[in-house]
Design a protein around this motif. Structure first.
Motif, PDB file in Angstrom:
ATOM      1  N   VAL A   1       0.844  -1.206   0.000  1.00  0.00           N
ATOM      2  CA  VAL A   1       0.000   0.000   0.000  1.00  0.00           C
ATOM      3  C   VAL A   1       0.875   1.251   0.000  1.00  0.00           C
ATOM      4  O   VAL A   1       0.610   2.215  -0.730  1.00  0.00           O
ATOM      5  CB  VAL A   1      -0.950   0.003   1.221  1.00  0.00           C
ATOM      6  N   LEU A   2       1.944   1.243   0.783  1.00  0.00           N
ATOM      7  CA  LEU A   2       2.838   2.394   0.854  1.00  0.00           C
ATOM      8  C   LEU A   2       3.577   2.595  -0.470  1.00  0.00           C
ATOM      9  O   LEU A   2       3.705   3.731  -0.963  1.00  0.00           O
ATOM     10  CB  LEU A   2       3.843   2.202   1.994  1.00  0.00           C
ATOM     11  N   VAL A   3       4.051   1.509  -1.066  1.00  0.00           N
ATOM     12  CA  VAL A   3       4.787   1.594  -2.331  1.00  0.00           C
ATOM     13  C   VAL A   3       3.893   2.157  -3.436  1.00  0.00           C
ATOM     14  O   VAL A   3       4.289   3.066  -4.178  1.00  0.00           O
ATOM     15  CB  VAL A   3       5.348   0.213  -2.731  1.00  0.00           C
ATOM     16  N   VAL A   4       2.689   1.613  -3.543  1.00  0.00           N
ATOM     17  CA  VAL A   4       1.776   2.050  -4.607  1.00  0.00           C
ATOM     18  C   VAL A   4       1.309   3.481  -4.353  1.00  0.00           C
ATOM     19  O   VAL A   4       1.208   4.285  -5.288  1.00  0.00           O
ATOM     20  CB  VAL A   4       0.576   1.082  -4.717  1.00  0.00           C
TER      21      VAL A   4
ATOM     22  N   GLY B   1       2.008  -6.475  -4.273  1.00  0.00           N
ATOM     23  CA  GLY B   1       1.939  -7.400  -3.143  1.00  0.00           C
ATOM     24  C   GLY B   1       2.504  -8.760  -3.486  1.00  0.00           C
ATOM     25  O   GLY B   1       3.197  -9.394  -2.677  1.00  0.00           O
ATOM     26  N   GLY B   2       2.264  -9.225  -4.718  1.00  0.00           N
ATOM     27  CA  GLY B   2       2.788 -10.514  -5.148  1.00  0.00           C
ATOM     28  C   GLY B   2       4.286 -10.505  -5.367  1.00  0.00           C
ATOM     29  O   GLY B   2       4.956 -11.535  -5.185  1.00  0.00           O
ATOM     30  N   LEU B   3       4.857  -9.357  -5.745  1.00  0.00           N
ATOM     31  CA  LEU B   3       6.299  -9.274  -5.998  1.00  0.00           C
ATOM     32  C   LEU B   3       7.131  -9.566  -4.753  1.00  0.00           C
ATOM     33  O   LEU B   3       8.309  -9.919  -4.870  1.00  0.00           O
ATOM     34  CB  LEU B   3       6.658  -7.886  -6.540  1.00  0.00           C
TER      35      LEU B   3
ATOM     36  N   ALA C   1      -6.240   7.454   2.179  1.00  0.00           N
ATOM     37  CA  ALA C   1      -7.058   7.081   3.330  1.00  0.00           C
ATOM     38  C   ALA C   1      -6.539   5.812   4.009  1.00  0.00           C
ATOM     39  O   ALA C   1      -6.766   5.601   5.201  1.00  0.00           O
ATOM     40  CB  ALA C   1      -8.508   6.885   2.895  1.00  0.00           C
ATOM     41  N   LEU C   2      -5.827   4.980   3.230  1.00  0.00           N
ATOM     42  CA  LEU C   2      -5.345   3.693   3.759  1.00  0.00           C
ATOM     43  C   LEU C   2      -3.909   3.742   4.266  1.00  0.00           C
ATOM     44  O   LEU C   2      -3.541   2.989   5.177  1.00  0.00           O
ATOM     45  CB  LEU C   2      -5.438   2.622   2.655  1.00  0.00           C
ATOM     46  N   VAL C   3      -3.083   4.604   3.685  1.00  0.00           N
ATOM     47  CA  VAL C   3      -1.650   4.532   3.953  1.00  0.00           C
ATOM     48  C   VAL C   3      -1.263   4.777   5.415  1.00  0.00           C
ATOM     49  O   VAL C   3      -0.264   4.211   5.884  1.00  0.00           O
ATOM     50  CB  VAL C   3      -0.884   5.500   3.003  1.00  0.00           C
ATOM     51  N   PRO C   4      -2.010   5.591   6.207  1.00  0.00           N
ATOM     52  CA  PRO C   4      -1.620   5.731   7.621  1.00  0.00           C
ATOM     53  C   PRO C   4      -1.604   4.405   8.379  1.00  0.00           C
ATOM     54  O   PRO C   4      -0.849   4.251   9.346  1.00  0.00           O
ATOM     55  CB  PRO C   4      -2.683   6.680   8.188  1.00  0.00           C
TER      56      PRO C   4
ATOM     57  N   CYS D   1      13.211   6.956  -1.210  1.00  0.00           N
ATOM     58  CA  CYS D   1      12.505   8.116  -1.773  1.00  0.00           C
ATOM     59  C   CYS D   1      12.946   8.384  -3.209  1.00  0.00           C
ATOM     60  O   CYS D   1      12.123   8.707  -4.071  1.00  0.00           O
ATOM     61  CB  CYS D   1      12.759   9.346  -0.907  1.00  0.00           C
ATOM     62  N   LEU D   2      14.242   8.236  -3.480  1.00  0.00           N
ATOM     63  CA  LEU D   2      14.742   8.432  -4.841  1.00  0.00           C
ATOM     64  C   LEU D   2      14.200   7.357  -5.777  1.00  0.00           C
ATOM     65  O   LEU D   2      13.848   7.643  -6.932  1.00  0.00           O
ATOM     66  CB  LEU D   2      16.271   8.405  -4.841  1.00  0.00           C
ATOM     67  N   MET D   3      14.107   6.124  -5.282  1.00  0.00           N
ATOM     68  CA  MET D   3      13.545   5.048  -6.087  1.00  0.00           C
ATOM     69  C   MET D   3      12.073   5.308  -6.386  1.00  0.00           C
ATOM     70  O   MET D   3      11.597   5.048  -7.502  1.00  0.00           O
ATOM     71  CB  MET D   3      13.724   3.710  -5.364  1.00  0.00           C
ATOM     72  N   VAL D   4      11.351   5.821  -5.406  1.00  0.00           N
ATOM     73  CA  VAL D   4       9.935   6.137  -5.601  1.00  0.00           C
ATOM     74  C   VAL D   4       9.771   7.249  -6.637  1.00  0.00           C
ATOM     75  O   VAL D   4       8.857   7.211  -7.475  1.00  0.00           O
ATOM     76  CB  VAL D   4       9.276   6.539  -4.269  1.00  0.00           C
ATOM     77  N   ALA D   5      10.663   8.249  -6.598  1.00  0.00           N
ATOM     78  CA  ALA D   5      10.594   9.329  -7.573  1.00  0.00           C
ATOM     79  C   ALA D   5      10.765   8.784  -8.988  1.00  0.00           C
ATOM     80  O   ALA D   5      10.026   9.154  -9.908  1.00  0.00           O
ATOM     81  CB  ALA D   5      11.661  10.377  -7.275  1.00  0.00           C
TER      82      ALA D   5
END
Length: 274
Positions: free
Chosen positions: A27-30, A78-80, A184-187, A198-202
């Protein structure tokens, strides 16, 4: 070429997603991917498009399209965590089989016998990968299988909305809806990321935005069923990433299954050019 460029980017996106999913919740990654993707899309296109970037005449289809993208993203990432990136990508390629079926039933596109045969052969290839006794024959493989169903519906809905809506607006609306739901879900799943993450997410968000724009433009000019075989090349790209960055080498039966999937896609191309 648009479709090939998109799937190359998606393979890179999946490699980054796997690295992140080993440490952080899906959820956090997406969510982080959609944050970057939404911001980048707004920065690039809002100066010229203004509020028209939110304009659509098909809100129902846009909402369904966004929900399909959200489901596909969460299930796949999630499957990865448990499934190698090459094999997970191959399993997701149940979706072209479903796209052919959806195209015939929902979009009323004419599907030839050769297209059906090639699509079914692709399904057989998936079964060769996900077979009893293989490392993938676990409950975890249900994640990419579910992702394939959601992705097939997303591709068909993309074709529908682009008959009336701007492709940039469609992708921005999808990002906004997905981001709102995930925010709404990530917290509930929050883990503070490192600077490297963070750089990978960017990078992940930028790749996602570019890839989806290329694929959306491709769907606008060509039928869904006709584009389906070109996307099979993502299996090759994803397997190469799995080998280079994660040291995973598929077994012989899995490689054979991947080969069947790719050949079925090429057969579909040849049939369509007759």
């Amino acid at each position: 070429m648009l479709s090939l460029g998109a799937v190359l980017l998606f393979a890179g996106q999946d490699g980054i997603s796997k690295s992140l999913s080993m440490v952080y919740p899906a959820v956090l990654v997406v969510w982080a991917r959609f944050v970057v993707q939404t911001v980048l899309t707004g920065v690039v296109y809002m100066p010229t498009m203004g509020l028209s970037i939110l304009r659509t005449s098909r809100w129902r289809q846009q909402l369904l399209r966004a929900l399909c993208m959200l489901a596909a993203s969460l299930c796949f990432v999630g499957g990865l965590r448990y499934v190698p990136v090459g094999e997970a990508t191959a399993v997701v390629y149940l979706s072209p089989l479903l796209v052919v079926a959806y195209s015939a039933r929902v979009l009323r596109e004419k599907i030839g016998l050769g297209q059906w045969i090639a699509a079914i052969c692709g399904f057989v290839g998936v079964l060769m990968i996900v077979r009893p006794g293989s490392a993938l024959f676990t409950p975890a493989v249900l994640f990419p299988i579910a992702a394939s169903g959601a992705m097939a519906a997303y591709q068909v809905l993309t074709r529908q909305v682009l008959a009336a809506d701007n492709p940039v607006a469609s992708n921005f609306i999808t990002s906004i809806i997905c981001l709102a739901i995930l925010s709404a879900l990530v917290p509930l799943f929050w883990v503070t990321p490192t600077l490297g993450a963070c750089l990978m997410v960017a990078a992940l968000g930028g790749i996602a935005m570019t890839g989806h724009m290329l694929l959306t433009y491709a769907y606008r000019t060509t039928s869904v069923a006709r584009l389906a075989p070109f996307t099979y090349t993502q299996i090759v790209f994803a397997s190469l990433i799995g080998f280079l960055f994660f040291g995973h080498v598929p077994d012989q039966a899995t490689l054979a299954g991947m080969g069947v999937i790719i050949l079925s896609g090429l057969g579909l191309v040849l049939w369509q050019r007759r």
